[in-house]
Design a protein around this motif. Structure first.
Motif, short mmCIF file in Angstrom:
data_model
loop_
_atom_site.label_atom_id
_atom_site.label_comp_id
_atom_site.label_asym_id
_atom_site.label_seq_id
_atom_site.Cartn_x
_atom_site.Cartn_y
_atom_site.Cartn_z
N GLU A 1 44.20 21.62 13.10
CA GLU A 1 43.90 20.89 11.86
C GLU A 1 43.00 19.68 12.15
O GLU A 1 42.09 19.38 11.38
CB GLU A 1 45.18 20.45 11.16
CG GLU A 1 46.07 21.59 10.73
CD GLU A 1 45.39 22.60 9.83
OE1 GLU A 1 44.44 22.24 9.10
OE2 GLU A 1 45.81 23.77 9.85
N ILE A 2 43.27 19.00 13.25
CA ILE A 2 42.43 17.86 13.62
C ILE A 2 41.03 18.34 13.97
O ILE A 2 40.03 17.71 13.60
CB ILE A 2 43.08 17.05 14.76
CG1 ILE A 2 44.42 16.45 14.28
CG2 ILE A 2 42.14 15.94 15.24
CD1 ILE A 2 45.29 15.89 15.37
N ARG A 3 40.95 19.47 14.64
CA ARG A 3 39.62 20.04 14.94
C ARG A 3 38.88 20.39 13.65
O ARG A 3 37.66 20.26 13.57
CB ARG A 3 39.75 21.27 15.83
CG ARG A 3 40.05 20.90 17.26
CD ARG A 3 40.00 22.10 18.17
NE ARG A 3 40.26 21.69 19.54
CZ ARG A 3 40.95 22.40 20.41
NH1 ARG A 3 41.44 23.58 20.08
NH2 ARG A 3 41.15 21.94 21.63
N GLN A 4 39.62 20.83 12.63
CA GLN A 4 38.98 21.11 11.35
C GLN A 4 38.42 19.84 10.73
O GLN A 4 37.34 19.83 10.16
CB GLN A 4 39.95 21.80 10.38
CG GLN A 4 39.33 22.12 9.04
CD GLN A 4 38.10 23.02 9.14
OE1 GLN A 4 38.16 24.08 9.74
NE2 GLN A 4 36.98 22.58 8.59
N LEU A 5 39.17 18.74 10.86
CA LEU A 5 38.66 17.47 10.36
C LEU A 5 37.38 17.08 11.09
O LEU A 5 36.42 16.60 10.48
CB LEU A 5 39.71 16.37 10.50
CG LEU A 5 40.99 16.54 9.67
CD1 LEU A 5 42.01 15.46 10.03
CD2 LEU A 5 40.69 16.54 8.18
N GLU A 6 37.35 17.30 12.39
CA GLU A 6 36.13 17.02 13.17
C GLU A 6 34.98 17.93 12.73
O GLU A 6 33.83 17.49 12.62
CB GLU A 6 36.41 17.20 14.67
CG GLU A 6 37.38 16.17 15.22
CD GLU A 6 37.90 16.52 16.61
OE1 GLU A 6 38.17 15.57 17.37
OE2 GLU A 6 38.05 17.72 16.94
N ALA A 7 35.31 19.19 12.45
CA ALA A 7 34.29 20.13 11.97
C ALA A 7 33.76 19.69 10.60
O ALA A 7 32.57 19.84 10.31
CB ALA A 7 34.85 21.55 11.91
N ASP A 8 34.65 19.15 9.78
CA ASP A 8 34.21 18.62 8.49
C ASP A 8 33.15 17.55 8.70
O ASP A 8 32.14 17.51 7.99
CB ASP A 8 35.38 17.98 7.72
CG ASP A 8 36.42 18.96 7.23
OD1 ASP A 8 36.17 20.18 7.22
OD2 ASP A 8 37.51 18.47 6.84
N HIS A 9 33.38 16.67 9.67
CA HIS A 9 32.41 15.61 9.95
C HIS A 9 31.05 16.22 10.32
O HIS A 9 30.01 15.77 9.83
CB HIS A 9 32.89 14.72 11.10
CG HIS A 9 34.09 13.89 10.77
ND1 HIS A 9 34.71 13.10 11.72
CD2 HIS A 9 34.79 13.72 9.63
CE1 HIS A 9 35.73 12.48 11.17
NE2 HIS A 9 35.80 12.84 9.89
N ARG A 10 31.08 17.23 11.17
CA ARG A 10 29.82 17.87 11.59
C ARG A 10 29.13 18.54 10.41
O ARG A 10 27.90 18.49 10.28
CB ARG A 10 30.08 18.86 12.72
CG ARG A 10 30.47 18.19 14.03
CD ARG A 10 30.54 19.16 15.20
NE ARG A 10 31.50 20.22 15.02
CZ ARG A 10 32.80 20.14 15.32
NH1 ARG A 10 33.29 19.02 15.83
NH2 ARG A 10 33.60 21.17 15.13
#
Length: 178
Positions: free
Chosen positions: A121-130
């Motif tokens: 889920e945290i990786r998804q948040l990082e992907a959102d940023h990208r």
């Protein structure tokens, strides 16, 4: 609502289960609407938490509302002509970049250490940023549709980020230091 769960059931779910339920809603607009409604209801419960205040309150009442309202005002101002005010976008987005940089380089790595089960889920948040960075390039060409996508993606991201991280801020496991 195509969700097989009511808003009340979604609110009561453990976070990871809730996110699976969100992802099961195939219609993006509907998923965003359900996420926003659940977020709105959960904020009410957070404010009743005995540890409400500090970073949790700052994130929910100060930092993220600045971006929500700023980009919403920008969207409304640009909507009539369907033209992007690049100067206003750049101003807001520069601040957002700073905020996301802190999350990506300091906060999210700490959260991954303390909450390993949430790494996807945290990786998804990082992907959102990208993804927002990709969209911003289109916005800066004057692409109004990209601005709308950016705005809706940002709001969805902020809601999901808070629903993941605020409980940790409230229980003391979500700060930059453990």
């Amino acid at each position: 609502m195509s969700s097989t769960y009511s808003i009340e059931e979604l609110i009561a779910m453990p976070v990871l289960e809730r996110y699976e339920a969100f992802r099961a809603i195939e219609n993006v607009a509907e998923r965003r609407a359900v996420t926003a409604q659940v977020h709105k209801e959960i904020v009410v419960t957070w404010k009743q938490h005995p540890r409400w205040g500090g970073m949790a309150a700052h994130l929910v009442q100060d930092i993220h509302p600045y971006y929500r309202s700023g980009f919403e005002r920008l969207m409304r101002a640009c909507e009539a002509k369907r033209e992007v005010d690049k100067t206003k976008f750049r101003h807001l987005n520069n601040s957002l970049h700073h905020h996301h940089s802190i999350e990506d380089h300091a906060w999210f790595p700490r959260l991954k250490e303390g909450h390993e089960e949430f790494i996807p889920e945290i990786r998804q948040l990082e992907a959102d940023h990208r993804n927002l960075v990709v969209l911003e390039k289109r916005v800066m060409t004057g692409d109004f549709a990209a601005l709308a996508e950016f705005y809706h993606g940002l709001i969805d991201h902020l809601n999901r980020e808070e629903m993941i991280t605020v409980p940790w801020l409230l229980d003391g496991t979500g700060a930059l230091y453990f």
